[in-house]
Motif scaffolding. Structure first.
Motif, PDB file in Angstrom:
ATOM      1  N   GLY A  16       0.810  -1.213   0.000  1.00 12.15           N
ATOM      2  CA  GLY A  16       0.000   0.000   0.000  1.00 12.15           C
ATOM      3  C   GLY A  16       0.839   1.258   0.000  1.00 12.15           C
ATOM      4  N   LEU A  19       2.462   1.566  -3.578  1.00 11.06           N
ATOM      5  CA  LEU A  19       1.474   1.998  -4.571  1.00 11.06           C
ATOM      6  C   LEU A  19       1.086   3.457  -4.358  1.00 11.06           C
ATOM      7  CD1 LEU A  19      -1.515   0.148  -6.029  1.00 11.06           C
ATOM      8  CD2 LEU A  19      -1.951   2.316  -4.903  1.00 11.06           C
ATOM      9  N   SER A  20       0.854   3.830  -3.118  1.00 13.69           N
ATOM     10  CA  SER A  20       0.414   5.191  -2.842  1.00 13.69           C
ATOM     11  C   SER A  20       1.498   6.198  -3.179  1.00 13.69           C
ATOM     12  CB  SER A  20       0.001   5.330  -1.374  1.00 13.69           C
ATOM     13  OG  SER A  20      -1.075   4.466  -1.082  1.00 13.69           O
ATOM     14  N   LEU A  29      -3.376   4.824 -11.853  1.00 12.58           N
ATOM     15  CA  LEU A  29      -3.425   3.686 -10.946  1.00 12.58           C
ATOM     16  C   LEU A  29      -3.062   2.387 -11.635  1.00 12.58           C
ATOM     17  CD1 LEU A  29      -4.082   2.490  -8.190  1.00 12.58           C
ATOM     18  CD2 LEU A  29      -6.490   2.440  -8.857  1.00 12.58           C
ATOM     19  N   GLN A  30      -3.621   2.152 -12.841  1.00 13.37           N
ATOM     20  CA  GLN A  30      -3.365   0.902 -13.536  1.00 13.37           C
ATOM     21  C   GLN A  30      -1.892   0.762 -13.889  1.00 13.37           C
ATOM     22  OE1 GLN A  30      -5.708  -1.610 -14.074  1.00 13.37           O
ATOM     23  NE2 GLN A  30      -3.825  -2.726 -14.503  1.00 13.37           N
ATOM     24  N   GLU A  33       0.047  -0.036 -10.673  1.00 12.98           N
ATOM     25  CA  GLU A  33      -0.159  -1.425 -10.234  1.00 12.98           C
ATOM     26  C   GLU A  33       0.640  -2.385 -11.103  1.00 12.98           C
ATOM     27  OE1 GLU A  33      -4.445  -1.849  -8.075  1.00 12.98           O
ATOM     28  OE2 GLU A  33      -4.476  -1.815 -10.251  1.00 12.98           O
ATOM     29  N   CYS A 113      -8.955   8.337  -4.200  1.00 11.88           N
ATOM     30  CA  CYS A 113      -9.965   7.337  -4.557  1.00 11.88           C
ATOM     31  C   CYS A 113     -11.390   7.871  -4.420  1.00 11.88           C
ATOM     32  CB  CYS A 113      -9.799   6.082  -3.701  1.00 11.88           C
ATOM     33  SG  CYS A 113      -8.362   5.073  -4.130  1.00 11.88           S
ATOM     34  N   LEU A 126     -12.447   0.274  -3.031  1.00  8.25           N
ATOM     35  CA  LEU A 126     -11.250   0.516  -3.833  1.00  8.25           C
ATOM     36  C   LEU A 126     -10.067   0.891  -2.941  1.00  8.25           C
ATOM     37  CD1 LEU A 126     -10.307   0.609  -6.787  1.00  8.25           C
ATOM     38  CD2 LEU A 126     -10.865   3.047  -6.803  1.00  8.25           C
ATOM     39  N   GLN A 129      -8.734  -2.253  -1.101  1.00 10.06           N
ATOM     40  CA  GLN A 129      -7.941  -3.180  -1.904  1.00 10.06           C
ATOM     41  C   GLN A 129      -6.619  -2.574  -2.342  1.00 10.06           C
ATOM     42  OE1 GLN A 129      -8.891  -4.387  -6.080  1.00 10.06           O
ATOM     43  NE2 GLN A 129      -9.182  -6.403  -5.144  1.00 10.06           N
ATOM     44  N   THR A 130      -6.662  -1.372  -2.922  1.00  7.81           N
ATOM     45  CA  THR A 130      -5.451  -0.815  -3.520  1.00  7.81           C
ATOM     46  C   THR A 130      -4.506  -0.200  -2.496  1.00  7.81           C
ATOM     47  OG1 THR A 130      -6.534   1.320  -3.939  1.00  7.81           O
ATOM     48  CG2 THR A 130      -6.646  -0.324  -5.683  1.00  7.81           C
ATOM     49  N   LYS A 158     -11.958  -0.527 -11.639  1.00  4.90           N
ATOM     50  CA  LYS A 158     -10.620  -0.323 -12.197  1.00  4.90           C
ATOM     51  C   LYS A 158     -10.661  -0.226 -13.723  1.00  4.90           C
ATOM     52  CE  LYS A 158      -8.018  -2.466  -8.448  1.00  4.90           C
ATOM     53  NZ  LYS A 158      -7.039  -3.507  -8.072  1.00  4.90           N
TER      54      LYS A 158
END
Length: 409
Positions: A16, A19-20, A29-30, A33, A113, A126, A129-130, A158
């Motif tokens: 997390g 990603l953040s 985001l995609q 990830e 988000c 969302l 999970q992300t 997503k």
């Protein structure tokens, strides 16, 4: 420690944050990830030969950043975007060569988000999970839907982000209070996931509960002074204060009414009470403040030796008016049964539509307890059976099984 274990623990503990950190700056985001996934795959391929790096997180974020640069060049993205990635590279290099930790951008990502184009019903899942790394099965349990349904909804959310090329922007300061509720909901759901099935102090879920409290406190460091932030913190801390009393030395589950309140953490209780007092000064009551107030009344047993069930029942009445969730309705049933008699509790219990509680374990556990109190043996046995079947905590399941077995005594 084996390399696969290091990678697994890093993925669980740091995904997390990684990603953040990247998404807040890159805002795709995609792409982020995908880049982080490639970085973990590269670690699996290279670490066995080159050894585990001193700072696994730094290695992974550097690898992910390189993949973002490669992607940007392939797609001929703008020079400004490449400048952003190179600036991130300098920041990463600084973090790699010092003892400083990477900036924790998870709260920013959670606010991202809440993008207006994202379905309001999917903003909290969302985030879970992300940003917080909770899988779709546990998210589905929190929202009382089928795992397959939640998985499909997350996939669609997503896909929308990818198809519409949504880029995330931080809300303006005056917008944050209006977008705060989804963030608080996610933090609360994360804490709930960490609270459930956390008999072991070393469990990853227990760690998630601590992360939720940390994020709640971080909201205050952002300068936000909304009363519901204080209310949520008070709620989590009151619950956390009782963690050590939930299980005995053999790992047996102990329900709240049977807990030895001398085992409760008085320091956490006082911290919770201070937050609840601060929230009350605003004069704007919200659901987290009411939920914290309910836990505060329970905490008073430490001083008085008794539980004021009438006060708890009244607080639940307020809660179901402003936030009528299934959990609030079931909590009200329990409080009313204690305050005004089992018969009144049963009437409220049976007024809840059965189609809404088919998979809601707390309803069936409470139903078994109330029917047992009225000596309605078959109804109690059926309810306990349903509760046991829905229970995922082995210690709670054994407790319920003992309750059901006592019907035949």
């Amino acid at each position: 420690m084996e390399i696969n274990q290091v990678i697994e623990e890093t993925a669980r503990d740091a995904y997390g944050r990684l990603l953040s950190y990247l998404a807040v700056n890159w805002r795709d985001l995609q792409a982020v990830e995908d880049a982080i996934g490639d970085a973990f795959l590269s670690a699996l391929e290279t670490w066995p030969n080159g050894g585990i790096p001193d700072k696994p997180e730094a290695w992974l974020i550097t690898a992910a950043r390189r993949r973002l640069i490669d992607r940007a060049r392939r797609t001929r993205i703008s020079d400004n975007a490449l400048q952003t990635l190179h600036a991130m590279s300098e920041d990463i290099q600084l973090q790699t060569t010092s003892n400083a930790a990477f900036p924790d951008e998870r709260l920013k990502m959670m606010f991202l988000c809440t993008h207006p184009a994202i379905d309001p019903m999917m903003r909290t899942p969302l985030m879970l999970q992300t940003v917080l790394g909770i899988d779709a099965v546990r998210i589905a349990s929190a929202f009382i839907v089928k795992p397959s349904t939640m998985g499909q909804r997350l996939t669609r959310a997503k896909a929308k982000i990818r198809a519409e090329r949504l880029t995330f922007e931080m809300p303006d300061a005056d917008e944050i209070p209006y977008r705060l509720d989804s963030v608080l909901e996610a933090i609360y759901a994360a804490y709930g996931s960490g609270w459930d099935e956390a008999a072991s102090v070393d469990s990853s879920r227990h760690q998630l509960a601590g992360e939720a409290i940390y994020l709640g406190k971080m909201l205050l460091r952002y300068g936000l002074r909304e009363p519901e932030i204080y209310g949520l913190l008070a709620l989590m801390l009151h619950c956390e204060a009782r963690r050590g009393a939930r299980y005995d030395d053999e790992g047996n589950y102990i329900p709240l009414y049977d807990q030895d309140c001398k085992l409760w953490d008085q320091r956490l209780i006082m911290e919770a009470e201070n937050h609840l007092h601060t929230a009350s000064q605003a004069g704007r009551m919200g659901r987290f403040q009411l939920m914290a107030a309910i836990q505060s009344v329970h905490a008073q047993r430490l001083l008085t030796g008794r539980t004021e069930w009438v006060a708890i029942a009244q607080l639940y009445e307020g809660l179901v008016r402003i936030h009528p969730t299934l959990g609030a309705f079931v909590g009200r049933v329990a409080a009313v049964a204690e305050a005004y008699g089992v018969e009144q509790g049963i009437r409220l219990l049976e007024a809840i539509p059965l189609e809404e509680v088919v998979n809601y374990q707390p309803y069936w556990a409470l139903a078994g307890h109330l029917y047992k109190s009225l000596n309605r043996v078959e109804a109690a046995r059926s309810a306990y059976s349903r509760a046991i079947g829905l229970c995922t905590d082995a210690a709670v399941r054994q407790f319920l099984d003992r309750q059901a077995s006592a019907l035949d005594a």
